[in-house]
Design an enzyme around this catalytic site. Structure first.
Site, PDB file in Angstrom:
ATOM      1  N   MET A  60       2.090  -3.209  -8.332  1.00 10.37           N
ATOM      2  CA  MET A  60       3.287  -2.693  -8.961  1.00 10.37           C
ATOM      3  C   MET A  60       4.093  -1.492  -8.104  1.00 10.37           C
ATOM      4  O   MET A  60       5.305  -1.221  -8.705  1.00 10.37           O
ATOM      5  CB  MET A  60       2.945  -2.382 -10.377  1.00 10.37           C
ATOM      6  N   GLY A  61       4.040  -1.512  -7.045  1.00  9.64           N
ATOM      7  CA  GLY A  61       4.927  -0.851  -6.100  1.00  9.64           C
ATOM      8  C   GLY A  61       4.970   0.731  -6.311  1.00  9.64           C
ATOM      9  O   GLY A  61       3.891   0.947  -7.308  1.00  9.64           O
ATOM     10  N   ALA A  62       6.105   1.603  -6.132  1.00 12.51           N
ATOM     11  CA  ALA A  62       6.516   2.793  -6.053  1.00 12.51           C
ATOM     12  C   ALA A  62       4.742   3.536  -5.629  1.00 12.51           C
ATOM     13  O   ALA A  62       4.755   4.415  -6.027  1.00 12.51           O
ATOM     14  CB  ALA A  62       6.750   3.879  -7.768  1.00 12.51           C
ATOM     15  N   LYS A  93     -10.114   4.184  -9.289  1.00 11.55           N
ATOM     16  CA  LYS A  93      -9.490   4.475 -10.563  1.00 11.55           C
ATOM     17  C   LYS A  93      -9.052   3.911 -11.492  1.00 11.55           C
ATOM     18  O   LYS A  93      -8.933   4.609 -12.899  1.00 11.55           O
ATOM     19  CB  LYS A  93      -7.679   5.028  -9.539  1.00 11.55           C
ATOM     20  N   GLN A 137       1.035  -7.580 -18.459  1.00 13.42           N
ATOM     21  CA  GLN A 137       0.312  -6.382 -18.897  1.00 13.42           C
ATOM     22  C   GLN A 137       0.467  -5.105 -19.423  1.00 13.42           C
ATOM     23  O   GLN A 137       0.518  -4.017 -19.800  1.00 13.42           O
ATOM     24  CB  GLN A 137       0.047  -6.329 -17.380  1.00 13.42           C
ATOM     25  N   ARG A 149       2.409   6.727 -12.487  1.00 12.44           N
ATOM     26  CA  ARG A 149       3.275   7.930 -13.423  1.00 12.44           C
ATOM     27  C   ARG A 149       2.874   8.921 -13.360  1.00 12.44           C
ATOM     28  O   ARG A 149       3.877   9.456 -14.641  1.00 12.44           O
ATOM     29  CB  ARG A 149       1.135   6.877 -15.309  1.00 12.44           C
ATOM     30  N   HIS A 169      -2.133   3.625  -2.961  1.00 14.62           N
ATOM     31  CA  HIS A 169      -2.432   2.300  -2.615  1.00 14.62           C
ATOM     32  C   HIS A 169      -2.624   2.509  -1.027  1.00 14.62           C
ATOM     33  O   HIS A 169      -2.501   1.255  -0.395  1.00 14.62           O
ATOM     34  CB  HIS A 169      -0.927   2.260  -2.762  1.00 14.62           C
ATOM     35  N   HIS A 198       1.834   4.895  -3.059  1.00  9.40           N
ATOM     36  CA  HIS A 198       0.986   6.471  -2.871  1.00  9.40           C
ATOM     37  C   HIS A 198       0.171   6.409  -2.183  1.00  9.40           C
ATOM     38  O   HIS A 198      -0.348   5.759  -1.508  1.00  9.40           O
ATOM     39  CB  HIS A 198       0.978   7.579  -3.921  1.00  9.40           C
TER      40      HIS A 198
HETATM   41  P1  AMP Z   1      -0.855  -0.009  -9.397  1.00  2.00           P
HETATM   42  O1  AMP Z   1      -0.133  -0.229  -8.505  1.00  2.00           O
HETATM   43  O2  AMP Z   1      -0.851   1.266 -10.004  1.00  2.00           O
HETATM   44  O3  AMP Z   1      -1.166  -1.294 -10.492  1.00  2.00           O
HETATM   45  O4  AMP Z   1      -1.884   0.332  -7.894  1.00  2.00           O
HETATM   46  C1  AMP Z   1      -2.180  -0.662  -7.142  1.00  2.00           C
HETATM   47  C2  AMP Z   1      -4.153  -1.301  -7.354  1.00  2.00           C
HETATM   48  O5  AMP Z   1      -3.941   0.436  -6.282  1.00  2.00           O
HETATM   49  C3  AMP Z   1      -4.545  -0.572  -7.923  1.00  2.00           C
HETATM   50  O6  AMP Z   1      -5.856  -1.827  -7.546  1.00  2.00           O
HETATM   51  C4  AMP Z   1      -5.424   0.433  -8.928  1.00  2.00           C
HETATM   52  O7  AMP Z   1      -6.299   0.812  -9.048  1.00  2.00           O
HETATM   53  C5  AMP Z   1      -5.216   1.213  -7.076  1.00  2.00           C
HETATM   54  N1  AMP Z   1      -4.658   2.507  -6.943  1.00  2.00           N
HETATM   55  C6  AMP Z   1      -3.432   3.095  -7.838  1.00  2.00           C
HETATM   56  N2  AMP Z   1      -4.208   4.987  -7.369  1.00  2.00           N
HETATM   57  C7  AMP Z   1      -5.104   4.562  -7.232  1.00  2.00           C
HETATM   58  C8  AMP Z   1      -5.171   6.359  -6.651  1.00  2.00           C
HETATM   59  N3  AMP Z   1      -5.584   7.033  -7.028  1.00  2.00           N
HETATM   60  N4  AMP Z   1      -6.493   5.615  -6.124  1.00  2.00           N
HETATM   61  C9  AMP Z   1      -7.003   4.190  -5.109  1.00  2.00           C
HETATM   62  N5  AMP Z   1      -7.083   3.659  -5.415  1.00  2.00           N
HETATM   63  C10 AMP Z   1      -5.319   3.639  -6.676  1.00  2.00           C
END
Ligand code: AMP
Length: 275
Positions: free
Chosen positions: A21-23, A140, A52, A178, A28, A25
């Site tokens: 979902m971007g932003a 996570k 979602q 977040r 990702h 770190h």
């Molecule tokens: P999100 O952008 O939050 O939807 O996350 C995108 C993907 O990155 C998802 O598969 C998350 O589980 C993964 N992700 C988010 N935070 C972490 C983290 N701290 N360590 C490893 N994978 C992560």
């Protein structure tokens, strides 16, 4: 995107896919790195999926940072960034929803009705567009990995689902977009989550405690932090079914969702019970 993927697949190339979902770190980026090491082509998507987010959740304020993300991706060795727009993924007349029953209703699903239907629907759409050989998800979001694995298996998707370890800040806090919502005081308090989960995990490893004792300690540790405003769930679960355990298995999921101020944080660890 579909045409591009078809072209690569025709040439016998493998495609690794990291939906986000971007932003972005380091968490990702670790998924992208893993995907890079296992595939010819790496596709990253950025899409803040309205489906979602529940009513009153943070869809509107969710951080969006495409320029920053582009910089990080340029340095990351990803090949293709796919940024669909809401109106293209959900045009007028869009009427389909996919639901993985049972496991979607537990843990986070109990507090975010419809969340996993939104996740599964968009992930299925993205899979159909990107046509990955392998797709990468973070531990996570443990429940998400269980639900997506179920989806891929139930619907005979010819995609390898790969779960990657959680990346953490130096003080243990799981990296998350977040975390940006936390004030300095809340950020310091947020370390309680991983500390409490780790403590519970060690109790399980030791073999000296039962599930109820571990759960009570976990909850007590979280409650002891004054800035924790809510504990949505905290306990020990079967990593396959996500049902709460009254007897340890060999592998146990220790997971919790808490609120610090208005910010919802989740984290988990897997704990081995030595019989
Ligand atoms: P999100 O952008 O939050 O939807 O996350 C995108 C993907 O990155 C998802 O598969 C998350 O589980 C993964 N992700 C988010 N935070 C972490 C983290 N701290 N360590 C490893 N994978 C992560």
């Amino acid at each position: 995107m579909q045409e591009t993927s078809k072209r690569h697949l025709c040439k016998g190339k493998t495609i690794g896919f990291v939906p986000t979902m971007g932003a972005l770190h380091e968490g990702h980026l670790s998924l992208i790195k893993r995907s890079r090491s296992e595939n010819d082509i790496v596709v990253v998507s950025i899409f803040v999926n309205p489906l979602q987010f529940g009513y009153g959740e943070d869809f509107d304020k969710y951080p969006r940072a495409v320029e920053d993300d582009l910089e990080k991706l340029r340095a990351s060795d990803a090949d293709i960034l796919f940024v669909p727009e809401d109106k293209n993924l959900y045009p007028d007349g869009f009427a389909s929803r996919l639901t993985v029953e049972g496991i979607s209703d537990r843990l986070c699903g109990a507090f975010r009705p419809g969340h996993f239907t939104g996740v599964v629907t968009v992930v299925c759409k993205l899979f159909n567009i990107v046509k990955p050989t392998r797709a990468y998800f973070g531990q996570k979001d443990f429940q998400q990995t269980v639900v997506i694995n179920r989806l891929a298996e139930d619907l005979n998707m010819d995609i390898e689902i790969i779960t990657c370890p959680t990346l953490r800040e130096n003080d243990g806090l799981a990296m998350s977009t977040r975390n940006a919502y936390l004030s300095a005081g809340e950020r310091a308090a947020a370390t309680v989550l991983y500390k409490a989960l780790s403590h519970a995990s060690q109790m399980i490893n030791s073999g000296s405690y039962g599930p109820e004792e571990v759960k009570n300690k976990l909850t007590a540790l979280l409650r002891a932090e004054a800035l924790v405003s809510d504990i949505q769930y905290a306990g020990i679960y079967d990593p396959k079914t996500l049902i709460e355990l009254d007897q340890f298995k060999q592998q146990n999921l220790v997971a919790a969702a808490i609120k610090i101020g208005g910010t919802r944080l989740i984290d988990n660890v897997l704990a081995v019970f030595h019989t």
